[in-house]
Write a protein that holds these residues in place. Structure first.
Motif, mmCIF file in Angstrom:
data_model
loop_
_atom_site.group_PDB
_atom_site.id
_atom_site.type_symbol
_atom_site.label_atom_id
_atom_site.label_comp_id
_atom_site.label_asym_id
_atom_site.label_seq_id
_atom_site.Cartn_x
_atom_site.Cartn_y
_atom_site.Cartn_z
ATOM 1 N N PHE A 405 0.624 -1.284 -0.206
ATOM 2 C CA PHE A 405 0.221 0.019 -0.062
ATOM 3 C C PHE A 405 0.847 1.156 -0.417
ATOM 4 O O PHE A 405 0.427 2.126 1.155
ATOM 5 C CB PHE A 405 -1.399 -0.006 1.344
ATOM 6 N N SER A 406 1.592 1.348 -1.181
ATOM 7 C CA SER A 406 2.331 2.666 -0.981
ATOM 8 C C SER A 406 1.392 3.720 -0.905
ATOM 9 O O SER A 406 0.288 3.925 -2.091
ATOM 10 C CB SER A 406 3.181 2.861 -2.297
ATOM 11 N N HIS A 407 1.054 5.039 -0.298
ATOM 12 C CA HIS A 407 0.789 5.774 -0.522
ATOM 13 C C HIS A 407 1.427 7.079 -0.332
ATOM 14 O O HIS A 407 2.599 7.156 -0.546
ATOM 15 C CB HIS A 407 -0.907 5.799 0.089
ATOM 16 N N VAL A 408 0.695 8.017 0.822
ATOM 17 C CA VAL A 408 0.958 9.576 0.415
ATOM 18 C C VAL A 408 2.608 10.046 0.979
ATOM 19 O O VAL A 408 2.829 11.504 0.931
ATOM 20 C CB VAL A 408 0.306 10.700 0.765
ATOM 21 N N ASN A 409 2.817 8.717 1.726
ATOM 22 C CA ASN A 409 3.979 9.487 2.311
ATOM 23 C C ASN A 409 5.127 8.869 1.791
ATOM 24 O O ASN A 409 6.280 8.583 2.634
ATOM 25 C CB ASN A 409 3.979 8.685 4.168
ATOM 26 N N ASP A 410 5.121 8.058 1.140
ATOM 27 C CA ASP A 410 5.942 7.229 -0.012
ATOM 28 C C ASP A 410 6.776 7.960 -1.534
ATOM 29 O O ASP A 410 5.900 8.394 -2.025
ATOM 30 C CB ASP A 410 5.207 6.040 -0.142
ATOM 31 N N THR A 411 8.197 7.915 -1.624
ATOM 32 C CA THR A 411 8.159 8.538 -2.650
ATOM 33 C C THR A 411 7.740 8.330 -3.663
ATOM 34 O O THR A 411 7.554 8.909 -4.771
ATOM 35 C CB THR A 411 9.416 9.250 -2.226
ATOM 36 N N GLY A 412 7.811 6.886 -3.986
ATOM 37 C CA GLY A 412 7.361 6.224 -5.376
ATOM 38 C C GLY A 412 6.272 6.629 -5.406
ATOM 39 O O GLY A 412 5.650 6.522 -6.880
ATOM 40 N N PHE A 413 4.948 6.442 -4.709
ATOM 41 C CA PHE A 413 3.460 7.132 -4.747
ATOM 42 C C PHE A 413 3.664 7.972 -5.856
ATOM 43 O O PHE A 413 2.747 8.359 -6.829
ATOM 44 C CB PHE A 413 2.794 7.180 -3.967
ATOM 45 N N TRP A 414 4.458 9.545 -5.393
ATOM 46 C CA TRP A 414 5.198 10.696 -6.381
ATOM 47 C C TRP A 414 5.343 10.649 -7.741
ATOM 48 O O TRP A 414 5.408 11.225 -8.036
ATOM 49 C CB TRP A 414 5.413 11.845 -5.590
ATOM 50 N N ILE A 415 6.116 9.770 -7.451
ATOM 51 C CA ILE A 415 6.927 9.419 -8.876
ATOM 52 C C ILE A 415 5.953 9.323 -9.664
ATOM 53 O O ILE A 415 6.363 9.358 -10.669
ATOM 54 C CB ILE A 415 8.173 8.540 -8.571
ATOM 55 N N VAL A 424 -4.004 12.638 -7.448
ATOM 56 C CA VAL A 424 -3.952 11.537 -6.588
ATOM 57 C C VAL A 424 -4.854 10.589 -6.181
ATOM 58 O O VAL A 424 -4.696 9.400 -5.756
ATOM 59 C CB VAL A 424 -4.121 12.315 -5.751
ATOM 60 N N LYS A 425 -6.445 10.521 -6.448
ATOM 61 C CA LYS A 425 -7.117 9.610 -6.193
ATOM 62 C C LYS A 425 -7.594 7.870 -7.413
ATOM 63 O O LYS A 425 -6.769 7.218 -7.059
ATOM 64 C CB LYS A 425 -8.336 9.458 -6.834
ATOM 65 N N GLU A 426 -6.821 8.604 -8.694
ATOM 66 C CA GLU A 426 -5.850 7.515 -10.012
ATOM 67 C C GLU A 426 -4.939 6.941 -8.877
ATOM 68 O O GLU A 426 -5.161 5.614 -9.579
ATOM 69 C CB GLU A 426 -6.220 8.207 -11.117
ATOM 70 N N THR A 427 -4.417 7.906 -8.192
ATOM 71 C CA THR A 427 -2.852 6.836 -8.354
ATOM 72 C C THR A 427 -2.770 5.969 -6.631
ATOM 73 O O THR A 427 -2.483 4.856 -6.845
ATOM 74 C CB THR A 427 -1.614 8.146 -7.360
#
Length: 453
Positions: A405-415, A424-427
């Motif tokens: 569950f990669s989410h908003v506190n993970d840099t991979g989520f933003w990459i 954000v919802k689509e991610t």
């Protein structure tokens, strides 16, 4: 009133604030992450003078490890695209595998490349190729890009020489060869199930992510190239794989000599130096200037124009990644990991299941897969001393939990969000779901392997 569980409540409140800022108020993700980092530090009870210090530390640590790689990788990818290399590779793969099997070709290529490269490095190298193939076939960039990202994520979580599995194995005193062997046995069916089958659910979960048009002009090439000036398939693949070759060679030398902690002679010093990710990327970039630039009869001004066009669009992405690192650092310094550790002291649960659960909770709470993995080893070590659990499988269970569950506190989520142009919802409905599926599949196969051994 909430006592020892307050840090976990603080995490939830911080994530809620971040989502409200981005989704409801439409605030830029970089600004929202900095505001949320400071807010979370305050509610976690951190000294006010330490909050900004932690925010700066988190951004510095994150950018120190990814900014150079992202910058050089983006330029390398753009040079290969503008020099015709990406088109040549795409055309060859399409001709050999056909449109029906191109997804599997991308998974296979990404899996092989991902064994030697960090997730971020593999992503910046393969994005131009994935997007070029998608445009050639007239399909959504998600249909080609997601299988690629899944394969890279699986290798990052399960296979040495990636830092997570290596560090966990060292801390648990597990045999690294067994970790690699069992990791491959687990990784292959995981990639097939998640990358080949489960991704068909995503268009139903998030239709908008697969329908949107993304500006690919700064990633793929629109430059017309005469047929006589186009690079061959061999030189195109070699240029793209040169960082992999350099890093993999250094890794093989380390494994043969057993000197993972550092070089013991001049030869090893040189090999480890050129196999270091930033140096390998720089050497590959300089070679690409020749193979995809000068040799393609492009002037140096044209080559440098390609370099500039690659760097400009990733500026905001790098800031967002740095801010994500700040949020993660606040959660770590705010004591979130210690709270979870305390919850499992004295547990009598199965070592493999306990390792996965603790690693998963730490990952979800503070974002870093590596920190989650390393912290988990300290929690399960006392339990392992009283059992005959297979240490290699415990290592892999921790690795599986650390990517959930990669989410908003993970840099991979933003990459993933920034590269694929998602909200954000689509991610959440794509990347977060897939990372969770990889983690759960990994656990299932670890448990099955444990029964058979």
């Amino acid at each position: 009133m909430f006592g020892e569980f307050w840090p976990l409540i603080g995490v939830v409140l911080g994530v809620i604030v971040l989502l409200i800022l981005i989704i409801k108020f439409k605030i830029n993700a970089f600004i929202a992450l900095i505001v949320t980092s400071i807010f979370t530090g305050v509610i976690l009870g951190m000294p006010l003078d330490k909050i900004i210090e932690t925010v700066e530390k988190g951004m510095g640590n994150t950018l120190g490890s990814v900014a150079i790689i992202f910058g050089l990788g983006a330029i390398l990818g753009k040079l290969i695209a503008d020099g015709g290399g990406a088109n040549r590779i795409a055309d060859t793969l399409i001709d050999k595998f056909g449109e029906k099997y191109i997804k599997w070709a991308m998974i296979l290529a990404s899996f092989i490349i991902g064994i030697a490269l960090f997730f971020e490095v593999g992503l910046v190298l393969l994005i131009p190729l994935a997007f070029t193939i998608a445009k050639r076939l007239g399909v959504s960039h998600m249909k080609i890009g997601i299988p690629m990202a899944i394969a890279l994520s699986v290798t990052h979580g399960f296979l040495p020489p990636h830092p997570g599995p290596v560090v966990i194995a060292k801390e648990l005193n597990a045999n690294l060869g067994e970790v690699l062997l069992y990791g491959i046995i687990i990784a292959i069916p995981t990639v097939v199930i998640v990358g080949g089958l489960l991704i068909h659910m995503l268009p139903k979960l998030s239709p908008s992510a697969f329908k949107k048009e993304v500006d690919m002009s700064n990633i793929i090439s629109e430059i017309p190239i005469n047929e006589k000036d186009k690079p061959g398939f061999g030189i195109s693949v070699f240029t793209a794989l040169l960082p992999v070759i350099l890093m993999l060679f250094a890794t093989i030398v380390q494994m043969i000599t057993g000197h993972q902690d550092g070089a013991t002679n001049q030869f090893e010093s040189v090999v480890y130096f050129i196999g270091n990710a930033p140096v390998a990327m720089l050497i590959s970039l300089l070679f690409a200037i020749y193979s995809m630039g000068v040799r393609r009869r492009r002037t140096m001004n044209q080559v440098m124009d390609s370099a500039s066009s690659a760097i400009i669009p990733i500026g905001m992405m790098i800031l967002i990644l740095g801010a994500g690192g700040s949020f993660k650092e606040v959660l770590i310094d705010g004591g979130v990991g210690k709270t979870i550790e305390h919850m499992f002291v004295g547990s009598s649960m199965s070592p493999i299941l306990l390792a996965w659960i603790v690693s998963s909770l730490l990952r979800i709470a503070q974002g870093s897969a590596t920190v989650a993995a390393i912290s988990t080893t300290g929690i399960v070590l006392p339990l392992l001393q009283a059992t005959d659990a297979n240490l290699a499988l415990v290592t892999l269970a921790i690795g599986a939990g650390s990517i959930i569950f990669s989410h908003v506190n993970d840099t991979g989520f933003w990459i993933f969000k920034e590269y694929f142009g998602l909200t954000v919802k689509e991610t959440f409905l794509t990347w977060s779901v897939l990372e969770t599926a990889i983690s759960v599949c990994g656990l299932v196969f670890v448990l099955l392997l444990n029964i058979m051994l």
